[in-house]
Design a protein around this motif. Structure first.
Motif, short mmCIF file in Angstrom:
data_model
loop_
_atom_site.label_atom_id
_atom_site.label_comp_id
_atom_site.label_asym_id
_atom_site.label_seq_id
_atom_site.Cartn_x
_atom_site.Cartn_y
_atom_site.Cartn_z
N ILE A 88 15.16 -5.61 2.62
CA ILE A 88 13.65 -6.02 2.46
C ILE A 88 13.25 -6.77 1.45
O ILE A 88 14.75 -6.76 0.17
N LEU A 92 5.98 -2.21 10.30
CA LEU A 92 5.91 -3.58 10.19
C LEU A 92 4.55 -3.77 11.08
O LEU A 92 3.83 -4.86 10.62
N THR A 148 4.31 -2.90 5.05
CA THR A 148 5.74 -3.05 4.55
C THR A 148 5.60 -3.02 3.15
O THR A 148 3.97 -3.09 2.42
N THR A 174 2.57 -1.72 -1.52
CA THR A 174 2.34 -2.16 -0.21
C THR A 174 1.35 -2.34 0.13
O THR A 174 0.04 -2.92 -0.18
N ALA A 211 15.85 -1.56 8.11
CA ALA A 211 15.30 -2.18 9.22
C ALA A 211 15.80 -2.43 10.08
O ALA A 211 16.22 -3.69 10.39
#
Length: 490
Positions: free
Chosen positions: A253, A325, A369, A386, A416
């Motif tokens: 990420i 997401l 996210t 977030t 992810a």
């Protein structure tokens, strides 16, 4: 068709499961089984359609629907209804190398395309499949069947995940001598360490591996090809090499404070350490990432993210939040998503059910996210900030200013997905990589840019499903067989 009116007379009955609050006490499989009479009724629901979309294995609007293995589903459903277990097994094994795996972990693309599902609930195809193979093992039908004649050809398969096992199984049955190389301490690849035990009991893998050994397949564990053994050595010893090394490069990420923060793990590492410690000592060795009494955040809403949620719940976490997401899917199919397309609807898996049972709410937060990772003075993650995502006027998915929220977190798990294979194996053999960092092969085929070297599974197609890996391994074996013999009768 066993019972023409079966789909009208019988409702869908699924196998019973232990309640969420009971099953989180251990890491054992939690699905039960139906009686033979009940299972036969489920087989009777199959309509034996003139065009069986369930076994079509096609792609519609970029989404797979129907079985990629083209399983002969109406045929073995009919045998299930008639109580002909051995005949059902023969038809199932004709197309599926490992029904005991797909019957546990496959998302059942076949049921998505079942015609019964248009106006009612689909046939329990996945559960019928599992019952057939488990009955086969229980009643002694699954016995070693080594080939009567050996070709004298030798094949090395790199990786023992579902693609590698399927490829090795078919090539061995064809009469070639197959050696499977696995870098980990146990056979199974993704099946072994990427899927928790409660979803796929590892004894199921061991049972199949022992069967394959008895049929002549050789397994070498703890051997990392490209590091422990050179590609040149393998090219000298074997007539063909198949790369089934998976797509193990995790996607990270992009968040402020992510780099260097302690307490942040990729899902594949978290699950691997957890499963290895469970198999080695039932966690007594302490060689796993323990979520007990921690606030956990899981980034990623797919199957792997759900497996992480189920795992930390069993550890005894203080809380768990799962960030997805994309926006929350609708509860029902939209008009632009007709059957037999894969339904773009909201689904709740076992991990989310368990989190809701323990904490009183679904752990998922959609359209969200991580914008920033917060650490304490020791550099350990203590919270995450977030941010909500939304489409702007240009239909770009962008962060929404002012939507930031800080939530406590002592364990951050990144699920992810993956960005392709680890490059040292294909580099060792000098094969070309695609722009997606997968092994590049000929169009619609499995041969790489190096003669005698092939690729299949996630290493070739990118991160995908177990059922697709098995399908690729089987098809690749056929291509290897043609390369070795000049033809194939597979």
């Amino acid at each position: 068709m066993g019972k023409p009116t079966g789909f009208m007379e019988y409702r869908r009955d699924e196998t019973p499961t232990r309640s969420p609050l009971e099953r989180i006490r251990d890491f054992e499989e939690f699905h039960g089984s139906l009686s033979e009479e009940e299972r036969r009724r489920q087989g009777a629901r199959c309509m034996n359609c003139g065009v069986p979309f369930c076994q079509s294995g096609m792609t519609l609007h970029g989404m797979a629907t129907g079985c990629p293995l083209h399983n002969l589903i109406p045929e073995w459903n009919d045998e299930v209804y008639r109580g002909n277990g051995r005949h059902a097994l023969a038809r199932l094994l004709k197309t599926n190398s490992f029904p005991e795996f797909t019957g546990r972990v496959c998302p059942a693309l076949c049921e998505v395309a079942c015609l019964c599902g248009v106006n009612d609930r689909p046939v329990t195809i996945k559960e019928n499949e599992l019952s057939i193979i488990e009955q086969g093992f229980a009643e002694g039908y699954m016995q070693p069947q080594p080939p009567a004649i050996r070709t004298g050809k030798r094949v090395a398969v790199i990786g023992s995940g579902p693609a590698g096992l399927a490829c090795a199984d078919r090539l061995n049955k064809r009469g070639h001598r197959v050696t499977v190389y696995e870098k980990n301490d146990r056979v199974g690849g993704l099946l072994r360490y990427g899927i928790p035990n409660m979803k796929l009991d590892k004894a199921v893998i061991d049972r199949r591996v022992e069967l394959m050994k008895a049929e002549g397949v050789r397994f070498l564990t703890g051997v990392d090809v490209g590091r422990d053994v050179t590609s040149g050595t393998l090219r000298e010893q074997f007539d063909a090499v198949v790369l089934c090394c998976g797509a193990e490069q995790p996607r990270d990420i992009r968040a402020e404070g992510r780099e260097g923060a302690e307490g942040v793990y990729f899902a594949v590492d978290f699950l691997t350490r957890n499963t290895r410690s469970y198999l080695d000592s039932r966690f007594k060795d302490g060689n796993f990432v323990n979520a007990r009494d921690k606030n956990v955040v899981v980034v990623g809403g797919g199957d792997t993210g759900n497996d992480c949620v189920g795992t930390v719940i069993r550890h005894g976490c203080r809380s768990v939040v799962q960030l997805e997401l994309m926006p929350k899917p609708p509860a029902e199919r939209g008009a632009d998503n007709p059957w037999p397309e894969y339904p773009r609807v909201c689904k709740t898996d076992y991990g989310q059910e368990e989190a809701a049972a323990v904490f009183g709410e679904d752990p998922r937060r959609y359209g969200t996210t991580v914008g920033r990772v917060v650490t304490d003075q020791a550099g350990r993650v203590s919270a995450v900030e977030t941010v909500r995502m939304a489409f702007d006027k240009e239909r770009r998915y962008v962060p929404q200013p002012g939507s930031e929220e800080t939530i406590p977190c002592e364990l951050l798990i990144i699920a992810a997905g993956f960005t392709g294979c680890r490059e040292y194996v294909p580099d060792a053999f000098g094969v070309a990589l695609s722009p997606r960092h997968t092994v590049e092969t000929v169009p619609e085929g499995y041969a790489t840019s190096v003669p005698g070297v092939f690729a299949a599974g996630d290493a070739r197609r990118g991160q995908s499903l177990v059922v697709w890996a098995i399908a690729e391994g089987r098809e690749c074996a056929k291509e290897v067989d043609v390369y070795l013999n000049g033809y194939s009768n597979m």
